[in-house]
Design a protein around this motif. Structure first.
Motif, PDB file in Angstrom:
ATOM      1  N   VAL A  39      14.621   1.028  41.599  1.00 36.08           N
ATOM      2  CA  VAL A  39      15.472  -0.165  41.604  1.00 36.08           C
ATOM      3  C   VAL A  39      16.333  -0.166  42.854  1.00 36.08           C
ATOM      4  CG1 VAL A  39      15.569  -0.390  39.090  1.00 36.08           C
ATOM      5  CG2 VAL A  39      17.254   0.995  40.247  1.00 36.08           C
ATOM      6  N   PRO A  40      16.742  -1.348  43.321  1.00 41.44           N
ATOM      7  CA  PRO A  40      17.613  -1.418  44.498  1.00 41.44           C
ATOM      8  C   PRO A  40      18.991  -0.828  44.178  1.00 41.44           C
ATOM      9  CG  PRO A  40      16.737  -3.596  43.918  1.00 41.44           C
ATOM     10  CD  PRO A  40      16.325  -2.656  42.854  1.00 41.44           C
ATOM     11  N   LYS A  41      19.671  -0.331  45.201  1.00 36.81           N
ATOM     12  CA  LYS A  41      20.979   0.292  45.016  1.00 36.81           C
ATOM     13  C   LYS A  41      21.981  -0.653  44.367  1.00 36.81           C
ATOM     14  CE  LYS A  41      24.442   3.210  46.958  1.00 36.81           C
ATOM     15  NZ  LYS A  41      25.066   3.371  45.680  1.00 36.81           N
ATOM     16  N   PRO A  42      22.098  -1.935  44.771  1.00 37.94           N
ATOM     17  CA  PRO A  42      23.064  -2.812  44.097  1.00 37.94           C
ATOM     18  C   PRO A  42      22.782  -2.948  42.588  1.00 37.94           C
ATOM     19  CG  PRO A  42      22.353  -3.820  46.148  1.00 37.94           C
ATOM     20  CD  PRO A  42      21.497  -2.605  45.929  1.00 37.94           C
ATOM     21  N   ALA A  43      21.516  -2.988  42.215  1.00 41.79           N
ATOM     22  CA  ALA A  43      21.178  -3.077  40.789  1.00 41.79           C
ATOM     23  C   ALA A  43      21.570  -1.791  40.072  1.00 41.79           C
ATOM     24  CB  ALA A  43      19.701  -3.356  40.614  1.00 41.79           C
ATOM     25  N   ALA A  44      21.330  -0.663  40.703  1.00 40.61           N
ATOM     26  CA  ALA A  44      21.706   0.622  40.101  1.00 40.61           C
ATOM     27  C   ALA A  44      23.223   0.722  39.973  1.00 40.61           C
ATOM     28  CB  ALA A  44      21.167   1.774  40.937  1.00 40.61           C
ATOM     29  N   ASP A  45      23.951   0.249  40.991  1.00 38.10           N
ATOM     30  CA  ASP A  45      25.417   0.262  40.933  1.00 38.10           C
ATOM     31  C   ASP A  45      25.934  -0.622  39.789  1.00 38.10           C
ATOM     32  OD1 ASP A  45      25.456   1.975  43.068  1.00 38.10           O
ATOM     33  OD2 ASP A  45      25.930   0.412  44.553  1.00 38.10           O
ATOM     34  N   ARG A  46      25.314  -1.804  39.609  1.00 40.96           N
ATOM     35  CA  ARG A  46      25.717  -2.687  38.507  1.00 40.96           C
ATOM     36  C   ARG A  46      25.456  -2.034  37.158  1.00 40.96           C
ATOM     37  NH1 ARG A  46      23.333  -6.655  41.718  1.00 40.96           N
ATOM     38  NH2 ARG A  46      21.446  -6.587  40.440  1.00 40.96           N
TER      39      ARG A  46
END
Length: 95
Positions: free
Chosen positions: A30-37
């Motif tokens: 998964v992309p980093k922004p999605a993982a952060d969310r």
């Protein structure tokens, strides 16, 4: 999902880039922004759980204290009833 020879051949031809794209499409990468969310959402849920757990513990302690007070009040009422019935049974007791 079974690894058929066609799928293995396709992965070998696609190379590392194809494997990463496949993992991305399947949701394993998964992309980093999605993982952060997702991480922030998990932290919010954890905080909500801990807050609710603490509130529940406070309520549980209050209910235990209330039950102890009710038990003491019942014991006091029973003692008072016993004393009053003994006073009424004495000779010369007021009616």
């Amino acid at each position: 999902m079974t690894l058929t020879p066609d799928l293995i051949d396709l992965l070998l031809k696609a190379g590392p880039t194809g494997v990463v794209i496949l993992l991305f499409v399947l949701g394993y990468v998964v992309p980093k922004p999605a993982a952060d969310r997702m991480e922030a959402d998990a932290e919010r849920w954890r905080h909500a759980y801990e807050t609710e757990h603490a509130a529940h513990e406070t309520t549980r302690v209050a209910l235990i204290d209330q039950a102890k007070a009710a038990t003491a009040a019942i014991a006091a009422a029973q003692t008072t009833e016993k004393l009053l019935s003994e006073i009424k049974q004495r000779p010369g007791a007021p009616a």
